[in-house]
Scaffold this active site. Sequence first.
Site, short mmCIF file in Angstrom:
data_model
loop_
_atom_site.label_atom_id
_atom_site.label_comp_id
_atom_site.label_asym_id
_atom_site.label_seq_id
_atom_site.Cartn_x
_atom_site.Cartn_y
_atom_site.Cartn_z
N HIS A 37 66.44 98.60 57.27
CA HIS A 37 65.65 98.43 58.49
C HIS A 37 66.07 97.18 59.26
O HIS A 37 66.38 96.14 58.66
CB HIS A 37 64.17 98.35 58.15
CG HIS A 37 63.62 99.59 57.51
ND1 HIS A 37 63.29 100.70 58.24
CD2 HIS A 37 63.37 99.90 56.22
CE1 HIS A 37 62.83 101.64 57.42
NE2 HIS A 37 62.88 101.18 56.18
N CYS A 76 83.48 118.89 40.51
CA CYS A 76 82.44 119.25 41.49
C CYS A 76 83.13 119.77 42.74
O CYS A 76 83.76 119.01 43.48
CB CYS A 76 81.57 118.04 41.81
SG CYS A 76 80.39 118.30 43.15
N SER A 124 58.70 99.06 51.26
CA SER A 124 59.54 98.92 52.45
C SER A 124 59.12 97.66 53.22
O SER A 124 57.93 97.42 53.40
CB SER A 124 59.37 100.15 53.34
OG SER A 124 60.17 100.06 54.47
#
Length: 481
Positions: A49, A399, A337
């Site tokens: 953020h 994979c 957060s």
Amino acid sequence: MYDVLIIGCGITGAAAAFQLSKYRLKVGILERENDVALGTTKANSAILHAGYDPEPGTLMAKLNVRGVELARELCQKLDVPYHNCGSLVLAFSEEERPAVEELYRRGTANGVPGLRLLTGDEARALEPNLSGEVVAALHAPSAAICSPWEYCLALAETAVKNGVELHLNTAVTGLAQIQAGGGGWIVHTSQGDLESRYVLNAAGVDAAIVHDLAAPHAFDIHPSRGQYYLLDKSEGGRVGRVIFQCPSKVGKGVLVAPTVHGNLIVGPDAERVEGNDTATTGDGLRFVRETARKSVPSVNFRESIRNFAGVRASTDRGDFILEESAPGFIDLAGICSPGLSAAPAIGEYAVELLQKAGLALERKDGFVCKRRRTRFKELPPQERGALVEREPAFGRVICRCETITEGEILEALHGPIPPCSVDGVKRRVNAGMGRCQGGFCGPRVVDILARELHKSPGEIVQDQAGSWLLDRETKGGRGDV
């Protein structure tokens, strides 16, 4: 005796260990699980953020902006997938415009660089798939995305390479001061007792429980579950930035964002739960779908390849809890957060707290701050050929969805913190992250783990201890049914 023992190896504990490994200290990490990053760190939005949301003057505000600055350099040095994509916060009406303007004021006060207020048309010029109802937006170009579990692993691996001792499968069961008023701590664990001059509590959702082992009760953690959709790479280009709605008291709201691996992530909701409840629910996922479509109506949820949930360590204080709570015992608690964003700065702050508490710090010579891992599919063709010629295991694709080779898995198994589970391999090299979610490669990963760890396939777990994949043989030789 250790100088510092860290309880927990999520992103906070790993960041603290990384910062402490720069000094001439005996440091250990105690992690109750069989791998690092098995709590909130492995199940979140993967957003770094920008720092406009926290109230100015809080630890969240101070450490968020600093942490994002550090992350750019750390992810480059430690070879962690990272993309500085920026973010938008949307207002859908004139009534919501003041909320976006308030975030702009907070961000400016917090020192977030490059913030701009946009009109709805300007926002849609950047992101054409945004709703036509958007009337204003806040653009934060410093926001970024990363691979959170690999970020944690990279910090922990670097700490280990610099001398930190990692004790997995080691649950803390008690704490006792060696003498009243100081002198260090006896840490009782499931693997025996250890002694340390200082203890850092980075136990995530269980940080209040660990705190209460050392000091009088001081805070409560209210676990908050957030549920997500992970969509296939066919939806990965739906937006190029992290798209937020105006935040509320319960969190930053449902977002739509690209991932560093080319997918699209949508979520989370916010629901109070007991303990580490990571179940997904029909009601919660329905809320996520309906809310996300307000921002980006065209998201195709039929392309979902995975649903998951993470639990955040919300507290009754509304800020990070970073403080010495008893002589030599320091809490790194309430890391919800922007905890991922702030992590390296929290590590720095933890070192400062330890120094204030009396820990002498001397920089070590030869600190290693470099990490590289092979990503076969990203190599130029000529380099791929040369690598396969040297190491044939890189020529065997395990994979198919993500083009991950046996050589990459073997490289992880011989790294500083080797995986012991199928999902441990997944977090390190991305095998099983694709559209089929391990349907093709899962059995092959089990075979490689069993061979390299000298175990039977029945001893290999999916993720945490006890998550068994195989129960018993159902067939014998060729003639048996």
